[in-house]
Design an enzyme around this catalytic site. Structure first.
Site, PDB file in Angstrom:
ATOM      1  N   GLU A  25      32.620  37.240  48.551  1.00 40.90           N
ATOM      2  CA  GLU A  25      33.575  37.849  49.747  1.00 40.90           C
ATOM      3  C   GLU A  25      33.043  38.067  51.145  1.00 40.90           C
ATOM      4  OE1 GLU A  25      35.085  41.582  48.526  1.00 40.90           O
ATOM      5  OE2 GLU A  25      36.495  41.769  50.292  1.00 40.90           O
ATOM      6  N   ASN A 170      45.297  39.874  46.793  1.00 44.07           N
ATOM      7  CA  ASN A 170      44.409  40.341  45.799  1.00 44.07           C
ATOM      8  C   ASN A 170      44.611  41.934  46.006  1.00 44.07           C
ATOM      9  OD1 ASN A 170      41.484  40.843  44.958  1.00 44.07           O
ATOM     10  ND2 ASN A 170      41.515  42.194  46.829  1.00 44.07           N
ATOM     11  N   GLU A 171      44.542  42.383  44.619  1.00 40.04           N
ATOM     12  CA  GLU A 171      44.720  43.863  44.827  1.00 40.04           C
ATOM     13  C   GLU A 171      45.973  44.469  45.529  1.00 40.04           C
ATOM     14  OE1 GLU A 171      41.014  46.269  44.635  1.00 40.04           O
ATOM     15  OE2 GLU A 171      40.166  45.408  43.157  1.00 40.04           O
ATOM     16  N   TYR A 237      35.552  47.404  36.936  1.00 42.68           N
ATOM     17  CA  TYR A 237      34.099  47.515  37.415  1.00 42.68           C
ATOM     18  C   TYR A 237      33.735  48.689  36.554  1.00 42.68           C
ATOM     19  CZ  TYR A 237      34.553  44.698  41.750  1.00 42.68           C
ATOM     20  OH  TYR A 237      34.621  43.660  42.609  1.00 42.68           O
ATOM     21  N   GLU A 293      37.215  39.716  39.050  1.00 44.29           N
ATOM     22  CA  GLU A 293      36.177  40.810  39.558  1.00 44.29           C
ATOM     23  C   GLU A 293      35.771  41.683  38.264  1.00 44.29           C
ATOM     24  OE1 GLU A 293      36.926  42.801  43.380  1.00 44.29           O
ATOM     25  OE2 GLU A 293      38.318  41.389  44.150  1.00 44.29           O
ATOM     26  N   GLN A 342      29.245  40.600  43.183  1.00 47.53           N
ATOM     27  CA  GLN A 342      29.304  39.316  43.792  1.00 47.53           C
ATOM     28  C   GLN A 342      27.840  38.812  43.990  1.00 47.53           C
ATOM     29  OE1 GLN A 342      31.317  40.026  47.670  1.00 47.53           O
ATOM     30  NE2 GLN A 342      33.007  41.458  46.670  1.00 47.53           N
TER      31      GLN A 342
HETATM   32  O1  AHR Z   1      34.244  43.474  44.981  1.00 50.11           O
HETATM   33  C1  AHR Z   1      34.452  44.483  45.995  1.00 50.11           C
HETATM   34  C2  AHR Z   1      35.872  45.121  46.323  1.00 50.11           C
HETATM   35  O2  AHR Z   1      36.358  45.538  45.058  1.00 50.11           O
HETATM   36  C3  AHR Z   1      36.935  43.697  46.380  1.00 50.11           C
HETATM   37  O3  AHR Z   1      37.248  43.544  47.937  1.00 50.11           O
HETATM   38  C4  AHR Z   1      38.179  44.371  45.903  1.00 50.11           C
HETATM   39  O4  AHR Z   1      39.068  43.403  45.579  1.00 50.11           O
HETATM   40  C5  AHR Z   1      37.785  45.320  44.950  1.00 50.11           C
HETATM   41  O5  AHR Z   1      38.334  46.426  45.135  1.00 50.11           O
END
Ligand code: AHR
Length: 486
Positions: A25, A170-171, A237, A293, A342
C-alpha cells in the site's frame, strides 16, 4: 511424540500459488523508500525499483501483488499517478505525508513485471466515480485505439497490461466509506457493471468483504450481489491485546506470545464462519474467498511515525505465518488468494529496509520454506498426540502437506517456545526413498536486524526413515520446518 498422518487421497485439490500473495500500500515506507526508490537513488535499482527487494521476493516466488491499498485505495485517483505532471496530495490515512504520486499505474506494472507476478489492482469506490473506475480498466486493458487507450500509449505502453484481479473498493464498511452492507452491495453491482472485459482478458471481480467475523456483511453481500462477483474478500489481523495496547513487536512476554498464536489460530473459525454463509448462497462454490489482508499488528517501533505501521518481525511472526499458511492450505478448495500485509516495512513485512540495507525477516523465511506448496496438490494431514503447552490453548503443532512432481512436502510448526518436539510423519501410501528437511528456529523473540541476521533457514539434521516407512524428526523449540519426501 506427535504423529502426523498424511493422506494424499483425501486432499482438497490444488493449493493455488496465489495463497502466497502479498499486499503493498501507499503506507509508510512500503512503496516509497521500500520497493520504489526512484531511478536517481543511490540505492541499487532497476527502473526505480529496489533491486535487492525485487530479487528477494522473486526468490520466494511472489505470485500476486495487491496495490494501491488498503484504505489508500479509496482515496486514490489513478489519473494523479500517470504522465509527467503528477498531482501532490496528502496521504490522510497514513501519517499525513505528502504523496507525490511518482509511483503510479505504470510503475506498479513495471514492478510486477520485474517480480514476475500478477497485479491485483484495488480500485476506488469510496471517493471515486463509476466513470473513473471504468476508465482505469480501459486504460489498463483496452486493446482498442480509444482516446483512453491512446493515453496509455502516450505514457509508454503500447500493449495493454491485461490486469485480471480487480478489487471494487476496500473496507467499505470503514475507511472505504463507512457504508452499510446493503448500500455497498448496490454500489458493487453498479461499479462492476462498468468494469468491462477487453480482448481475451476476463476480469476477476472482487467484492469487499467483512472485517473479521462480521458474517452479516457476508450474508448481505452474497444475497444481494453474489452473482455479480468472482471473489469476496476478508481481512483478519492478529492483534495480541486491545487496540491501545497491542504490545511491542520485540521484547514481548511469554503470555503475549501465547495470546498472539491463539488469536492467529482463530482465523480458521472466522474463515469457516464466512464459508458457511457463502455456501448457502453459492453451493457450487463459484465465488472464491480472498483473504487479501492478514498478518500481525503490534505497536509501532519507538521513534517511528505512528501512521507508518513499522514493526520488527520475530520468530513469533514466523509462527503466525506458518500456522496461517497451514490453515490456508487446508482450505485451498475455497480460498483462492491471500495477501499478507504488507510486503516491505509495514506490519508483518517480508523485508525491512534502512538506506541501502535490507533485512529478510523470519516471516520471509517461512514463505521460502512453504514455496513447494505453490500450485501443488493438497494432501490431508491429521495430527495426534501433539501434547499441550501451558497457557497456549491451541495445539502446539500445526502442519499441512502437498505433492508436486512426485515430491511430497510437509510443513510443520512447533509453537512450543521451550521444548523440542519429536514428530513422526506417516505418509501412508506415498512411495519415497529419500527424506530431507530444512528448519527455521530461534528463541520466540529472535529477529534479524541491519547488523546481524541470526534467524535463517538451516538443514534439519537427524531425520530417520523407519522400516515401516514413517519419518522421524526432532523439531527444535519454536521452529518451522519443511520436510521433503522424494
Ligand atoms: O494494512 C493496513 C490497513 O489495514 C489497510 O489500509 C486497511 O485496509 C486495513 O484496515
Amino acid at each position: 511424540m506427535a504423529k502426523i498422518t498424511v493422506n494424499v487421497s483425501r486432499g482438497k485439490g490444488t493449493i493455488s500459488k496465489n495463497l502466497y500473495g502479498h499486499f503493498s500500500e501507499h503506507l509508510g515506507r512500503c512503496i516509497y523508500d521500500g520497493l520504489f526508490v526512484g531511478k536517481d537513488s543511490p540505492v541499487e535499482n532497476v527502473n526505480g525499483m529496489r533491486k535487492a527487494a525485487v530479487d528477494a521476493l522473486k526468490e520466494i516466488g511472489i505470485p500476486v501483488l495487491r496495490w494501491p491499498g488498503g484504505c489508500f485505495a479509496d482515496e486514490y485517483h489513478w489519473r494523479d499517478g500517470i504522465g509527467t505532471d503528477r498531482k501532490r496530495m496528502v496521504n490522510t490515512n497514513w501519517g499525513g505525508v505528502t504523496e507525490d504520486n511518482s509511483f503510479g499505474t505504470h510503475e506498479f506494472m513495471e514492478l510486477c513485471r520485474q517480480l514476475g507476478c500478477e497485479p491485483y489492482v484495488n480500485a476506488n469506490v469510496g471517493s471515486g466515480t463509476v466513470q473513473e473506475m471504468s476508465e482505469w480498466v480501459e486504460y489498463l486493458n483496452s486493446d482498442s485505439d480509444s482516446t483512453v487507450a491512446r493515453e496509455r500509449w502516450a505514457n509508454g505502453s503500447r500493449e495493454p497490461f491485461g490486469v485480471r484481479f480487480w478489487g471494487v473498493g476496500n473496507e467499505n464498511w470503514g475507511c472505504g466509506g463507512n457504508m452499510r452492507p446493503e448500500y455497498y452491495a448496490d454500489e458493487f453491482r453498479r461499479y462492476q457493471t462498468f468494469c468491462r472485459n477487453y480482448g481475451e482478458n476476463k476480469l476477476y471481480k472482487i467484492a469487499c468483504g467483512p472485517n473479521g467475523g462480521d458474517v452479516n456483511w457476508t450474508e448481505v453481500l452474497m444475497k444481494n450481489a453474489g452473482r455479480y462477483m468472482d471473489g469476496l474478500t476478508m481481512h483478519y489481523y492478529t492483534v495480541p491485546g486491545p487496540w491501545e495496547d497491542k504490545g511491542p513487536a520485540t521484547g514481548f512476554s511469554r503470555e503475549r506470545y501465547m495470546l498472539t498464536l491463539r488469536n492467529a489460530e482463530h482465523i480458521s473459525a472466522v474463515i469457516d464462519g464466512h464459508l458457511k454463509v457463502m455456501d448457502r448462497y453459492d453451493p457450487e462454490h463459484r465465488v472464491g474467498l480472498i483473504v487479501d489482508e492478514w498478518g500481525t499488528w503490534y505497536d509501532v517501533e519507538k521513534g517511528t511515525n505512528p501512521g507508518f505501521l513499522y514493526q520488527q518481525n520475530t520468530m513469533r511472526d514466523a509462527q503466525v505465518a506458518a500456522l496461517t499458511l497451514n490453515i490456508f492450505n487446508d482450505r485451498c478448495d475455497r480460498i483462492v488468494m491471500a495477501n499478507i500485509a504488507q510486503t516491505v516495512n509495514v506490519l508483518q513485512a517480508m523485508i525491512l529496509t534502512e538506506g541501502e540495507k535490507i533485512v529478510l525477516t523470519p516471516t520471509y523465511y517461512v514463505f521460502a520454506l512453504y514455496k513447494a506448496h505453490h500450485d501443488a496438490k493438497h494432501a490431508d494431514t491429521f495430527i495426534t498426540d501433539a501434547g499441550e503447552v501451558e497457557g497456549l490453548g491451541i495445539s502446539p503443532v500445526s502442519a499441512s502437506a502437498s505433492v508436486k512432481d512426485g515430491v511430497m512436502t510437509v510443513t510443520v510448526s512447533n509453537m512450543d517456545p521451550d521444548h523440542e518436539k519429536e514428530i513422526t510423519v506417516d505418509p501412508a501410501d506415498f512411495a519415497f526413498t529419500e527424506a530431507s528437511g530444512r528448519v527455521l528456529a530461534g528463541d520466540m523473540g529472535a529477529y534479524n536486524d541491519f547488523d546481524a541476521s541470526p534467524v535463517c533457514i538451516r538443514p534439519l539434521d537427524g531425520i530417520a526413515v523407519t522400516a515401516e516407512k514413517t519419518v522421524k524428526l526432532t523439531m527444535p523449540a519454536c521452529s518451522v520446518c519443511e520436510l521433503t519426501l522424494r
